[in-house]
Design a protein around this motif. Structure first.
Motif, mmCIF file in Angstrom:
data_model
loop_
_atom_site.group_PDB
_atom_site.id
_atom_site.type_symbol
_atom_site.label_atom_id
_atom_site.label_comp_id
_atom_site.label_asym_id
_atom_site.label_seq_id
_atom_site.Cartn_x
_atom_site.Cartn_y
_atom_site.Cartn_z
ATOM 1 N N GLY A 1 0.716 -0.920 -0.268
ATOM 2 C CA GLY A 1 0.058 0.234 0.296
ATOM 3 C C GLY A 1 1.239 1.324 -0.019
ATOM 4 N N ASP A 2 0.383 2.011 0.815
ATOM 5 C CA ASP A 2 0.958 3.275 0.782
ATOM 6 C C ASP A 2 1.916 4.046 1.818
ATOM 7 N N PRO A 3 2.939 3.915 1.562
ATOM 8 C CA PRO A 3 4.245 4.164 2.996
ATOM 9 C C PRO A 3 4.199 5.437 3.273
ATOM 10 N N GLY A 4 3.621 6.432 3.117
ATOM 11 C CA GLY A 4 3.470 7.374 3.520
ATOM 12 C C GLY A 4 2.666 7.752 4.218
ATOM 13 N N SER A 5 0.881 6.693 3.439
ATOM 14 C CA SER A 5 -0.368 6.990 4.773
ATOM 15 C C SER A 5 0.246 6.687 6.108
ATOM 16 N N ARG A 6 -1.237 7.844 6.034
ATOM 17 C CA ARG A 6 -0.831 7.946 7.890
ATOM 18 C C ARG A 6 -2.039 6.950 8.683
ATOM 19 N N ILE A 7 -2.461 6.313 8.147
ATOM 20 C CA ILE A 7 -3.442 4.903 8.440
ATOM 21 C C ILE A 7 -3.002 3.672 8.420
ATOM 22 N N MET A 8 -2.782 3.158 9.002
ATOM 23 C CA MET A 8 -2.652 1.474 9.073
ATOM 24 C C MET A 8 -3.505 0.223 9.197
ATOM 25 N N MET A 9 -3.286 -0.618 8.410
ATOM 26 C CA MET A 9 -4.178 -1.447 8.702
ATOM 27 C C MET A 9 -3.279 -2.673 9.499
ATOM 28 N N VAL A 10 -3.876 -3.898 9.926
ATOM 29 C CA VAL A 10 -2.904 -4.602 10.505
ATOM 30 C C VAL A 10 -4.603 -6.145 10.889
ATOM 31 N N GLU B 1 7.751 -1.861 10.870
ATOM 32 C CA GLU B 1 6.914 -1.537 9.699
ATOM 33 C C GLU B 1 6.343 -0.687 9.985
ATOM 34 N N ILE B 2 5.756 -0.300 11.710
ATOM 35 C CA ILE B 2 5.202 0.930 11.784
ATOM 36 C C ILE B 2 6.262 2.201 11.928
ATOM 37 N N GLU B 3 7.049 1.137 12.627
ATOM 38 C CA GLU B 3 8.091 2.546 12.607
ATOM 39 C C GLU B 3 8.874 3.507 11.283
ATOM 40 N N ALA B 4 8.981 2.660 10.829
ATOM 41 C CA ALA B 4 9.202 3.112 9.368
ATOM 42 C C ALA B 4 7.592 3.779 8.735
ATOM 43 N N VAL B 5 6.290 3.224 8.789
ATOM 44 C CA VAL B 5 5.536 3.796 7.858
ATOM 45 C C VAL B 5 4.622 5.393 8.462
#
Ligand code: URA
Length: 210
Positions: free
Chosen positions: A34-43, A120-124
């Motif tokens: 997905g978009d690595p610049g997104s401010r929303i992550m789904m897990v 991943e969370i720390e990167a995004v």
């Protein structure tokens, strides 16, 4: 390092780790997309058969369900970053036929994969991490006894040394397939998510495209 480079490095490290841990050639890792610049992550929880075949998260039945639900609140998965807690398909083998079916991940499998999810969370660096079901919720919440039935639709702040974000717990889209009565609650939670994102201007109010 650029976020996309960090994500590539995480994928490579995860693949080597799983190979060493579970044996060469036994595991097909499925990383986020997905978009690595997104401010929303789904897990989510873990990939299934279709995800493993295509090496992409949420592309099977649960993924189609998720896409439909996202659409109802005007979210589009291409604008999110979507990943799983466990980076490979946990399977059980049917004794008689030898066929494979999905099973819930074990604690060990979750713990093995958690460092890669955290990276991943720390990167995004998302502002909101939407967890789908109990597995990602319990992996990421401080209180490991938190259950989705008590906290769905309610944000939980998380502060780590590198990043701060809010968990926004939702039921897993597959649970709606098995328990239709959750559908209405799910839609209400999605409406709350939408409002939460709009209030913080993470998405624009009234838009279906952000
Ligand atoms: N597919 C995924 O990628 N994750 C889930 O949790 C379920 C289906």
């Amino acid at each position: 390092m650029k976020c996309s480079d960090q994500l590539e490095k995480i994928a490579a490290d995860c693949s080597s780790f799983l190979e060493e841990r579970y044996g060469k050639g036994t595991i097909t890792p499925v990383m986020g997309e997905g978009d690595p610049g997104s401010r929303i992550m789904m897990v989510g929880e873990a990939p299934g058969a279709e995800e493993t075949r295509l090496r992409r998260p949420f592309v099977g039945k649960a993924g189609r369900n998720l896409d439909e639900f996202l659409e109802t609140v005007g979210l589009d998965r291409k604008d999110l970053y979507i990943t799983n807690t466990v980076k490979f398909r946990p399977v059980k083998i049917h004794e008689r036929t030898g066929s494979l079916s999905n099973r819930p991940p074990t604690k060990k499998e979750v713990n093995d994969c958690l460092p890669f999810l955290k990276r991943e969370i720390e990167a995004v660096k998302p502002l909101v991490v939407v967890t789908l079901g109990n597995t990602p919720l319990q992996a990421l919440a401080d209180d490991k006894k938190t259950v989705i039935g008590s906290v769905h639709g309610i944000e939980i702040p998380v502060i780590w040394p590198q990043v701060s974000f809010c968990l926004f717990p939702l039921y897993h889209p597959a649970s709606i397939i098995y328990n239709r009565s959750l559908g209405e609650i799910y839609l209400q939670d999605l409406a709350k998510l939408r409002m939460y994102l709009e209030e913080r201007e993470i998405i624009m109010s009234g838009s279906t495209n952000y």
